[in-house]
Design a protein around this motif. Structure first.
Motif: not given
Length: 245
Positions: A164, A156, A158-159, A124, A162, A79, A81
C-alpha cells in the motif's frame, strides 16, 4: 517639466493582485517558519524526556508525538503491511509496518520496523524478513502516522501482506478489527535475538525544521509585492511625464 501621475485601471488591478498575492504568501511563509520554530523547540524538549512506556492505556497522541517510547509484547506476524515508494540511498523499497500486541492487554500499536529493498526482478514480490517470536521489548520514537506519499485514486483496502502507499492507526484499526493506539512507533532498537542478515534498515529522517528556508521565501514574496507597487508608481509618473511633454 512637471511630473504628473496618470492613473490607469488595468495596471492598477494587476498591481493590486500581485501585492495581495505577495503579502498573503509572505504571511503564510512567516506562519510556517513560526510552526517550524515551535516544532524544533518541541523536538528538543521531548528528546530530553525519559522514554514513555506504552502499556495499552488510553494515550493522547499530541502528548506522545516525538517522544522516545518503549513497549513490551509481541508482533502480530500475520498482519504485515508494506508501504510502497519508499526509496533509500537511490534504491527502491518498502517500509515494513506491523502491529505489536502490548503485553497483558488487548491493545496493539503499529510499529515501523524499518526499510527493506524491493526485488528488482519482480515488482510486486514482498521481501521476507524474520519476525521476532515471543515476548520482546522494543524502543523507538512515537509519530502520528508513517510519512505519507502521493497516492492517485482511491486507496485499496488494507489486508494482511498488502503493498500500500499509506496507512495510519485509524484505517488499520478499521480493517483489522484490532484495538490500535493512535500513534505509530518508528523502531530504533535492534531485533532480538541479535540482528541477522536481512534485518530492516532503521534510518528514520528527522522532521524538517528548515526555518531559514521559510524566512527566505517570505522575503521573496514580500519583495515581489514591493516591486509590483513601485513599478506601478514609477511607470505611472513616467507616463505622466511623456503626456506632459
Amino acid at each position: 517639466m512637471r511630473l504628473r501621475f496618470r492613473f490607469r485601471t488595468i495596471p492598477f488591478l494587476a498591481m493590486l493582485a500581485l501585492v495581495t498575492l505577495g503579502v498573503m504568501l509572505g504571511n503564510w511563509q512567516v506562519r510556517r517558519a513560526a510552526e517550524k520554530t515551535a516544532l524544533q523547540a518541541r523536538l528538543t524538549q521531548r528528546a530530553a524526556l525519559p522514554p514513555l512506556v506504552l502499556d495499552g492505556k488510553p494515550l493522547d497522541p499530541a502528548t506522545a508525538e516525538y517522544r522516545r517510547v518503549a513497549v513490551t509484547g509481541e508482533f502480530v506476524g500475520d498482519w504485515p503491511l508494506f508501504l510502497d515508494n519508499r526509496p533509500l540511498a537511490g534504491r527502491t523499497g518498502f517500509i515494513l509496518l506491523m502491529p505489536f500486541r502490548i503485553a497483558d492487554t488487548g491493545a496493539v500499536v503499529l510499529v515501523e520496523r524499518g526499510w527493506l529493498p524491493r526485488d528488482p526482478a519482480v515488482h510486486d514480490r514482498v521481501p521476507h524478513v524474520a519476525t521476532p517470536a515471543g515476548r520482546t521489548t522494543i524502543a523507538g520514537v512515537a509519530v502520528l502516522r508513517p510519512a505519507r506519499v502521493m497516492e492517485l485514486g482511491a486507496a485499496p483496502p488494507l489486508k494482511p501482506g498488502a503493498i500500500v502507499q499509506n496507512a495510519d492507526p485509524a484505517t488499520f484499526a478499521q480493517a483489522s478489527g484490532l484495538a490500535v493506539l493512535p500513534v505509530v512507533v518508528e523502531q530504533t532498537s535492534a531485533d532480538a535475538p541479535a540482528a541477522a542478515a536481512g534485518e530492516p534498515i532503521r534510518n528514520w529522517p528527522a522532521p524538517a525544521v528548515d526555518v531559514d528556508r521559510h524566512k527566505g521565501y517570505a522575503f521573496q514574496w514580500y519583495a515581489l509585492a514591493a516591486m509590483a507597487f513601485l513599478f506601478f508608481v514609477m511607470t505611472g509618473f513616467r507616463s505622466g511625464t511623456k503626456q506632459a511633454g
